[in-house]
Design a protein around this motif. Structure first.
Motif, mmCIF file in Angstrom:
data_model
loop_
_atom_site.group_PDB
_atom_site.id
_atom_site.type_symbol
_atom_site.label_atom_id
_atom_site.label_comp_id
_atom_site.label_asym_id
_atom_site.label_seq_id
_atom_site.Cartn_x
_atom_site.Cartn_y
_atom_site.Cartn_z
ATOM 1 N N TYR A 21 -15.488 2.183 -3.188
ATOM 2 C CA TYR A 21 -15.664 2.345 -4.659
ATOM 3 C C TYR A 21 -17.228 2.783 -5.032
ATOM 4 N N ASP A 24 -18.949 7.976 -5.170
ATOM 5 C CA ASP A 24 -17.915 8.554 -6.166
ATOM 6 C C ASP A 24 -17.084 9.690 -5.814
ATOM 7 N N LEU A 67 -9.778 7.624 -7.883
ATOM 8 C CA LEU A 67 -11.125 6.694 -7.757
ATOM 9 C C LEU A 67 -10.565 5.564 -8.551
#
Lengths: 145, 145
Positions: A21, A24, A67
């Motif tokens: 996390y 990126d 993501l």
DNA sequence: AGTATACTCCGGTTTTCCGCTGGGTTTTGT
DNA sequence: ACAAAACCCAGCGGAAAACCGGAGTATACT
């Protein structure tokens, strides 16, 4: 009371995404699928659902992938499962209000059962899963030494 | 997290049987099925399962039918559901012990969820259902007057 | 600009399970 | 003997779960 493959796959994928996390750099479907031995085309569908649910965001094209769109500690397991089954959309949700008295009573109890289960699910986040796994890893390492 | 027809039918039938637990006159499948609008051939299967699980006993032949084999307050909803899904017999019950760490963790959480749900189910008995229904009946009657 | 890489959308297939049905047998009361 | 019931076994239809494929689209890298 059965943990579906769908739910498990989704949670595994999200855990993977939670791991990176910070950076990126997006993570690809193929990658996750290979690591966790999940059929990739099926995972694709699940991630699409999670994206529509706002839990993950996607980056298209080369070097693309997925993501986490929120922080791991802000995503509860209930959020995940709700997102997945919300997609199926039980529009014809019989609340049992039209049925007879006995059925209504049984339904009431079931609501209680559901709430009890959801309470547990709500209080665990992806971060909790991550932490627990890391702790377990540490433990296994100690036994090894 | 879905209340199956199977479970609902079984509970309705047991509730019926609980009503005449005192007298030893057995209750027929047809009777229960007609009262609660349940397909009788299906109910037959469910009652057979409940009999094998020791929750009801049957009287064959003319004037036969089913009887609760234990007292209504000694049969929890968990007993009933366990009996029903135990019949399907998930012999190939993956405890997740063989899978990887992530899956194991998820499975652990699921065990907690299951326990939370079971706690609720265990603490309600057929007698509780009966009492609650009767109280509701009383209440409706009062409103009517 | 061109190409490789990845998601995206849409549909199809396979497998599994739930709810339900039917046929035939056995037991029991009258 | 006869009828009324439970019993047993087998299958069916539809829906959902799990999975695959192909054509399209966005993006990065050269």
């Amino acid at each position: 009371m059965e943990l579906s493959s769908k739910s498990e796959y989704a949670l595994l994928a999200l855990l993977h995404l939670a791991d990176r996390y910070q950076d990126d750099e997006p993570l690809q479907i193929r990658q996750i699928a290979a690591d966790q031995d999940i059929p990739d085309r099926y995972l694709e569908q699940l991630l699409a659902t999670l994206r529509r649910g706002g839990l993950v965001k996607s980056q298209r094209g080369a070097k693309g992938g997925y993501l986490l769109s929120r922080a791991p500690w802000s995503i509860s397991l209930l959020d995940v499962l709700r997102c997945l089954e919300g997609a199926d959309a039980n529009l014809a949700d019989n609340n049992g209000s039209d049925r007879n008295l006995e059925s209504a009573i049984i339904y009431e109890i079931w609501v209680e059962v559901d709430r009890a289960a959801n309470d547990v699910l709500q209080h665990y986040t992806l971060q909790d899963l991550k932490d627990r796994r890391d702790a377990r890893k540490q433990l296994d390492l100690m036994y090894y030494i």
